[in-house]
Design a protein around this motif. Structure first.
Motif, PDB file in Angstrom:
ATOM      1  N   ILE A 194       0.840  -1.207   0.000  1.00  0.00           N
ATOM      2  CA  ILE A 194       0.000   0.000   0.000  1.00  0.00           C
ATOM      3  C   ILE A 194       0.871   1.251   0.000  1.00  0.00           C
ATOM      4  CG2 ILE A 194      -1.626   1.365   1.383  1.00  0.00           C
ATOM      5  CD1 ILE A 194      -2.941  -1.326   2.191  1.00  0.00           C
ATOM      6  N   GLU A 195       1.918   1.253   0.809  1.00  0.00           N
ATOM      7  CA  GLU A 195       2.813   2.412   0.872  1.00  0.00           C
ATOM      8  C   GLU A 195       3.508   2.650  -0.466  1.00  0.00           C
ATOM      9  OE1 GLU A 195       5.202   1.370   4.270  1.00  0.00           O
ATOM     10  OE2 GLU A 195       3.785   2.333   5.665  1.00  0.00           O
ATOM     11  N   LEU A 196       3.889   1.574  -1.169  1.00  0.00           N
ATOM     12  CA  LEU A 196       4.494   1.732  -2.493  1.00  0.00           C
ATOM     13  C   LEU A 196       3.499   2.324  -3.482  1.00  0.00           C
ATOM     14  CD1 LEU A 196       6.612  -1.538  -2.880  1.00  0.00           C
ATOM     15  CD2 LEU A 196       7.452   0.808  -2.560  1.00  0.00           C
ATOM     16  N   LEU A 197       2.248   1.890  -3.399  1.00  0.00           N
ATOM     17  CA  LEU A 197       1.217   2.470  -4.260  1.00  0.00           C
ATOM     18  C   LEU A 197       1.040   3.955  -3.954  1.00  0.00           C
ATOM     19  CD1 LEU A 197      -1.575  -0.274  -4.321  1.00  0.00           C
ATOM     20  CD2 LEU A 197       0.005   0.340  -6.159  1.00  0.00           C
ATOM     21  N   PHE A 245     -10.635   2.963  -1.845  1.00  0.00           N
ATOM     22  CA  PHE A 245     -10.025   2.254  -2.961  1.00  0.00           C
ATOM     23  C   PHE A 245      -8.687   2.917  -3.247  1.00  0.00           C
ATOM     24  CE2 PHE A 245     -14.448   1.466  -3.277  1.00  0.00           C
ATOM     25  CZ  PHE A 245     -14.662   0.330  -4.043  1.00  0.00           C
ATOM     26  N   ILE A 246      -7.630   2.130  -3.381  1.00  0.00           N
ATOM     27  CA  ILE A 246      -6.308   2.623  -3.750  1.00  0.00           C
ATOM     28  C   ILE A 246      -5.930   1.847  -5.010  1.00  0.00           C
ATOM     29  CG2 ILE A 246      -3.930   2.976  -2.978  1.00  0.00           C
ATOM     30  CD1 ILE A 246      -5.169   2.254  -0.091  1.00  0.00           C
ATOM     31  N   ILE A 247      -5.735   2.555  -6.132  1.00  0.00           N
ATOM     32  CA  ILE A 247      -5.624   1.883  -7.421  1.00  0.00           C
ATOM     33  C   ILE A 247      -4.473   2.457  -8.240  1.00  0.00           C
ATOM     34  CG2 ILE A 247      -6.830   1.415  -9.591  1.00  0.00           C
ATOM     35  CD1 ILE A 247      -9.440   2.099  -7.870  1.00  0.00           C
ATOM     36  N   ASN A 248      -3.719   1.551  -8.872  1.00  0.00           N
ATOM     37  CA  ASN A 248      -2.693   1.966  -9.817  1.00  0.00           C
ATOM     38  C   ASN A 248      -2.870   1.144 -11.091  1.00  0.00           C
ATOM     39  OD1 ASN A 248      -0.101   1.985 -11.277  1.00  0.00           O
ATOM     40  ND2 ASN A 248       0.513   3.312  -9.589  1.00  0.00           N
ATOM     41  N   TYR A 249      -3.323   1.799 -12.159  1.00  0.00           N
ATOM     42  CA  TYR A 249      -3.592   1.099 -13.413  1.00  0.00           C
ATOM     43  C   TYR A 249      -2.318   0.630 -14.096  1.00  0.00           C
ATOM     44  CZ  TYR A 249      -8.431   2.484 -13.028  1.00  0.00           C
ATOM     45  OH  TYR A 249      -9.722   2.640 -12.586  1.00  0.00           O
ATOM     46  N   ASP A 250      -1.217   1.368 -13.933  1.00  0.00           N
ATOM     47  CA  ASP A 250       0.044   0.959 -14.559  1.00  0.00           C
ATOM     48  C   ASP A 250       0.527  -0.374 -13.981  1.00  0.00           C
ATOM     49  OD1 ASP A 250       0.018   3.260 -16.076  1.00  0.00           O
ATOM     50  OD2 ASP A 250       1.313   4.372 -14.700  1.00  0.00           O
ATOM     51  N   LEU A 251       0.272  -0.584 -12.707  1.00  0.00           N
ATOM     52  CA  LEU A 251       0.697  -1.816 -12.036  1.00  0.00           C
ATOM     53  C   LEU A 251      -0.403  -2.878 -12.026  1.00  0.00           C
ATOM     54  CD1 LEU A 251       2.468  -0.157  -8.967  1.00  0.00           C
ATOM     55  CD2 LEU A 251       3.530  -1.022 -11.065  1.00  0.00           C
ATOM     56  N   ASN A 252      -1.593  -2.516 -12.519  1.00  0.00           N
ATOM     57  CA  ASN A 252      -2.761  -3.420 -12.510  1.00  0.00           C
ATOM     58  C   ASN A 252      -3.051  -3.944 -11.107  1.00  0.00           C
ATOM     59  OD1 ASN A 252      -3.012  -3.089 -15.248  1.00  0.00           O
ATOM     60  ND2 ASN A 252      -1.903  -4.958 -15.739  1.00  0.00           N
ATOM     61  N   LYS A 253      -2.953  -3.050 -10.133  1.00  0.00           N
ATOM     62  CA  LYS A 253      -3.087  -3.487  -8.749  1.00  0.00           C
ATOM     63  C   LYS A 253      -3.753  -2.404  -7.916  1.00  0.00           C
ATOM     64  CE  LYS A 253      -0.574  -5.685  -5.101  1.00  0.00           C
ATOM     65  NZ  LYS A 253       0.608  -6.348  -4.699  1.00  0.00           N
TER      66      LYS A 253
END
Length: 142
Positions: free
Chosen positions: A100-103, A126-134
């Motif tokens: 989560i901290e990396l996101l 919601f915590i979302i990163n589309y580049d990482l698909n996570k």
């Protein structure tokens, strides 16, 4: 006369089928991510709970959100405090928190904070990163 009624009835039925089909396609578009439960707290009195889900995203921009900002950190503080108090119960707590901290540090990460108007005391982050698909969902009911 019967032929005219039959045509009108057929037209109405086809209209309903078309609306249903369009609704079905749109609802499927909204489910372009997979959710995996990684922690479910024991249900307390009044059905209070704190759950954590991992999101694996298949399509980009399925969920619109805001870039991580001060408001995010204010809202996430309570969720993280509950995570910390549940630390012994959460398998891989350190790995989840680190992820989560990396996101949070990634400039392409977005968040969505929701309070359920129909269910008092229900909040989701919601915590979302589309580049990482996570991403993650922190789900709280008090």
């Amino acid at each position: 006369m019967k032929n005219k009624k039959f045509k009108i009835l057929t037209f109405i039925i086809l209209g309903f089928v078309a609306v249903f089909y369009i609704f079905k396609i749109n609802s499927q578009k909204n489910k372009s991510y997979k959710v995996k439960g990684i922690y479910k707290s024991q249900r307390a009195f009044g059905d209070d709970y704190f759950d954590i889900y991992e999101i694996i995203i298949d399509d980009k921009n399925i969920i619109e959100g805001k870039i991580i900002d001060d408001d995010y950190y204010k809202k996430s503080k309570g969720f993280k405090q509950i995570m910390k108090t549940s630390r012994k119960e959460i398998d891989d707590y350190d790995d989840i928190l680190h992820s989560i901290e990396l996101l949070e540090k990634n400039p392409n990460t977005i968040y969505v904070y929701q309070e359920d108007v129909d269910k008092e005391g229900h909040k989701s982050l919601f915590i979302i990163n589309y580049d990482l698909n996570k991403g993650y969902i922190l789900d709280l009911q008090i």
